[in-house]
Scaffold this motif. Structure first.
Motif, PDB file in Angstrom:
ATOM      1  N   VAL A  68       0.836  -1.203   0.000  1.00  0.00           N
ATOM      2  CA  VAL A  68       0.000   0.000   0.000  1.00  0.00           C
ATOM      3  C   VAL A  68       0.873   1.255   0.000  1.00  0.00           C
ATOM      4  N   THR A  69       1.953   1.247   0.749  1.00  0.00           N
ATOM      5  CA  THR A  69       2.862   2.388   0.794  1.00  0.00           C
ATOM      6  C   THR A  69       3.512   2.616  -0.566  1.00  0.00           C
ATOM      7  N   GLN A  70       3.871   1.540  -1.254  1.00  0.00           N
ATOM      8  CA  GLN A  70       4.457   1.659  -2.588  1.00  0.00           C
ATOM      9  C   GLN A  70       3.454   2.286  -3.564  1.00  0.00           C
ATOM     10  N   ALA A  75      -5.639   7.640 -10.832  1.00  0.00           N
ATOM     11  CA  ALA A  75      -4.970   6.889  -9.763  1.00  0.00           C
ATOM     12  C   ALA A  75      -5.205   5.385  -9.941  1.00  0.00           C
ATOM     13  N   SER A  76      -6.411   5.003 -10.332  1.00  0.00           N
ATOM     14  CA  SER A  76      -6.707   3.586 -10.574  1.00  0.00           C
ATOM     15  C   SER A  76      -5.874   3.042 -11.730  1.00  0.00           C
ATOM     16  N   ASP A  77      -5.657   3.856 -12.756  1.00  0.00           N
ATOM     17  CA  ASP A  77      -4.801   3.444 -13.874  1.00  0.00           C
ATOM     18  C   ASP A  77      -3.379   3.210 -13.397  1.00  0.00           C
ATOM     19  N   ILE A  89       1.322   7.040  -6.741  1.00  0.00           N
ATOM     20  CA  ILE A  89       0.235   7.991  -6.995  1.00  0.00           C
ATOM     21  C   ILE A  89       0.704   9.409  -6.679  1.00  0.00           C
ATOM     22  N   GLU A  90       1.422   9.576  -5.575  1.00  0.00           N
ATOM     23  CA  GLU A  90       1.959  10.902  -5.222  1.00  0.00           C
ATOM     24  C   GLU A  90       2.946  11.400  -6.270  1.00  0.00           C
ATOM     25  N   GLN A  91       3.797  10.510  -6.780  1.00  0.00           N
ATOM     26  CA  GLN A  91       4.777  10.899  -7.793  1.00  0.00           C
ATOM     27  C   GLN A  91       4.101  11.386  -9.067  1.00  0.00           C
ATOM     28  N   ALA A  92       2.881  10.916  -9.311  1.00  0.00           N
ATOM     29  CA  ALA A  92       2.124  11.354 -10.488  1.00  0.00           C
ATOM     30  C   ALA A  92       1.467  12.709 -10.258  1.00  0.00           C
ATOM     31  N   GLU A 131      -5.289   1.593   3.408  1.00  0.00           N
ATOM     32  CA  GLU A 131      -5.987   2.091   2.232  1.00  0.00           C
ATOM     33  C   GLU A 131      -5.307   3.342   1.692  1.00  0.00           C
ATOM     34  N   VAL A 132      -5.439   3.547   0.375  1.00  0.00           N
ATOM     35  CA  VAL A 132      -5.012   4.788  -0.271  1.00  0.00           C
ATOM     36  C   VAL A 132      -6.270   5.493  -0.767  1.00  0.00           C
ATOM     37  N   TRP A 133      -6.423   6.752  -0.371  1.00  0.00           N
ATOM     38  CA  TRP A 133      -7.559   7.578  -0.775  1.00  0.00           C
ATOM     39  C   TRP A 133      -7.030   8.792  -1.527  1.00  0.00           C
TER      40      TRP A 133
END
Length: 69
Positions: free
Chosen positions: A13-15, A61-63, A20-23, A49-51
């Protein structure tokens, strides 16, 4: 806010959160310490979880999540 990813392993989850943050998508981790509540909660309810903050970022983010699998 919208949930985009959950998994029983906090490292996974952290990865995903980092990708997502890098995007450039604003997101947050939830339940990272909820594992101790298993027994009081259903195990899946305590998964990390990631929100994403903005619902319109959830598809992107899902992609990212799908591409990382």
């Amino acid at each position: 806010m919208k949930l985009v990813y959950t998994h029983p392993n906090i490292a996974v989850v952290t990865q995903v959160h980092g990708l997502i943050e890098q995007a450039g998508i604003e997101c947050t981790l939830r339940n990272e310490y909820a594992g101790g509540a298993i027994g009081e909660l259903a195990p899946i309810s305590a998964w990390p979880e990631v929100w994403v903050f903005n619902d319109h970022d959830s598809d992107r983010a899902s992609d990212i999540v799908q591409a990382s699998q």
